[in-house]
Design a protein around this motif. Sequence first.
Motif, short mmCIF file in Angstrom:
data_model
loop_
_atom_site.label_atom_id
_atom_site.label_comp_id
_atom_site.label_asym_id
_atom_site.label_seq_id
_atom_site.Cartn_x
_atom_site.Cartn_y
_atom_site.Cartn_z
N GLU A 69 -6.98 12.33 -4.95
CA GLU A 69 -6.15 13.50 -5.27
C GLU A 69 -4.89 13.14 -6.05
O GLU A 69 -4.17 14.03 -6.51
N GLY A 70 -4.59 11.86 -6.19
CA GLY A 70 -3.44 11.45 -6.98
C GLY A 70 -2.45 10.59 -6.22
O GLY A 70 -2.68 10.21 -5.07
N TYR A 71 -1.34 10.28 -6.91
CA TYR A 71 -0.26 9.47 -6.33
C TYR A 71 0.77 10.41 -5.71
O TYR A 71 1.14 11.41 -6.31
N ARG A 72 1.28 10.06 -4.53
CA ARG A 72 2.25 10.94 -3.87
C ARG A 72 2.88 10.23 -2.67
O ARG A 72 2.43 9.16 -2.25
N TYR A 73 3.90 10.88 -2.13
CA TYR A 73 4.49 10.44 -0.87
C TYR A 73 3.91 11.29 0.26
O TYR A 73 3.73 12.50 0.11
N ALA A 74 3.62 10.65 1.38
CA ALA A 74 3.02 11.33 2.52
C ALA A 74 3.84 11.04 3.78
O ALA A 74 4.40 9.95 3.93
N PRO A 75 3.94 12.00 4.70
CA PRO A 75 4.75 11.81 5.91
C PRO A 75 4.08 10.97 6.99
O PRO A 75 4.72 10.61 7.97
N HIS A 84 0.94 7.79 7.99
CA HIS A 84 -0.01 6.72 7.66
C HIS A 84 -1.41 7.35 7.53
O HIS A 84 -1.67 8.42 8.11
N PRO A 85 -2.34 6.71 6.80
CA PRO A 85 -3.70 7.24 6.73
C PRO A 85 -4.36 7.47 8.10
O PRO A 85 -5.26 8.30 8.22
N ASN A 86 -3.89 6.76 9.14
CA ASN A 86 -4.46 6.98 10.47
C ASN A 86 -3.83 8.17 11.19
O ASN A 86 -4.18 8.46 12.35
N GLY A 87 -2.89 8.85 10.51
CA GLY A 87 -2.30 10.07 11.07
C GLY A 87 -0.99 9.89 11.81
O GLY A 87 -0.35 10.89 12.19
N THR A 88 -0.54 8.65 12.01
CA THR A 88 0.71 8.42 12.74
C THR A 88 1.90 8.42 11.79
O THR A 88 1.77 8.03 10.62
N PRO A 89 3.08 8.85 12.27
CA PRO A 89 4.28 8.79 11.43
C PRO A 89 4.61 7.35 11.07
O PRO A 89 4.30 6.42 11.81
N TRP A 90 5.25 7.17 9.92
CA TRP A 90 5.68 5.84 9.52
C TRP A 90 6.80 5.36 10.43
O TRP A 90 7.65 6.15 10.85
N PRO A 91 6.88 4.06 10.73
CA PRO A 91 8.00 3.53 11.51
C PRO A 91 9.29 3.54 10.70
O PRO A 91 9.29 3.76 9.49
N ALA A 92 10.40 3.30 11.39
CA ALA A 92 11.71 3.30 10.73
C ALA A 92 11.83 2.12 9.76
O ALA A 92 11.21 1.07 9.95
N ILE A 93 12.63 2.32 8.72
CA ILE A 93 12.91 1.23 7.78
C ILE A 93 13.70 0.14 8.51
O ILE A 93 14.68 0.44 9.20
N PRO A 94 13.30 -1.11 8.38
CA PRO A 94 14.03 -2.19 9.06
C PRO A 94 15.52 -2.23 8.67
O PRO A 94 15.87 -2.02 7.51
N ASP A 95 16.37 -2.49 9.66
CA ASP A 95 17.81 -2.56 9.40
C ASP A 95 18.14 -3.60 8.33
O ASP A 95 19.06 -3.40 7.53
N ALA A 96 17.41 -4.71 8.34
CA ALA A 96 17.69 -5.77 7.36
C ALA A 96 17.44 -5.29 5.94
O ALA A 96 18.12 -5.72 5.00
N ALA A 97 16.45 -4.41 5.75
CA ALA A 97 16.18 -3.86 4.42
C ALA A 97 17.28 -2.88 4.01
O ALA A 97 17.76 -2.90 2.87
N LEU A 98 17.71 -2.03 4.94
CA LEU A 98 18.79 -1.09 4.64
C LEU A 98 20.09 -1.82 4.32
O LEU A 98 20.88 -1.37 3.47
N ALA A 99 20.31 -2.98 4.96
CA ALA A 99 21.52 -3.76 4.68
C ALA A 99 21.53 -4.27 3.24
O ALA A 99 22.58 -4.34 2.60
N ILE A 100 20.35 -4.60 2.71
CA ILE A 100 20.26 -5.04 1.31
C ILE A 100 20.60 -3.87 0.38
O ILE A 100 21.33 -4.04 -0.60
#
Length: 200
Positions: free
Chosen positions: A65-71, A73-89
Amino acid sequence: MTVLRLRGFEIHKGLLDRAEQLVLLDGVRAVVKAAPFFRPVTPGGQKMSVRMTSAGKYGWYSDAEGYRYAPTHPNGTPWPAIPDAALAIWDRLTGLERHPECCLINYYDSDARMGMHQDRDEADFRWPVVSVSLGDEGLFRIGGQKRGGKTDSIWLQSGDVVVMGGEARLHHHGIDRIRAGSSKLLPKGGRINLTLRVVE
């Protein structure tokens, strides 16, 4: 640390030392445990050579169906939080109060590639994309806003961080090849790339 500028991309060579890379890698492992890697299919029906997952409010996704952002994972679960170390960068390099809503995590084995593309599924291109490299070196190729024409290439090493903003925000870019065994960070080898994006 050295900052290189190539076609408007800011390339922060060696921004993360080994200890910082290991902390970030722990965060990635926690994400992958909650949201396992999967191999997306392009709209044309081809399986991508990279495996991917995401963290944050949205994950990047591709299928017939195309490229997009989804709320979820393909298994139906919400994505986990962005790691703090990544946000610090993100905070360190952008100085922006607004945080990304997606951290796309790609895993490249020695045979994986990423074709030339633009990051243009976001609502507002004023916000930069911040890209972090962990593990084996990847040959990063940069073009212009139009497909084709002259390109430049640079090897990205573990701990390098690239900021794509301003005029460079919609430049084509990709990974041509992986230099297997060039890093000892990942016990089984390969390259992990995190890209932080403001989606909304």
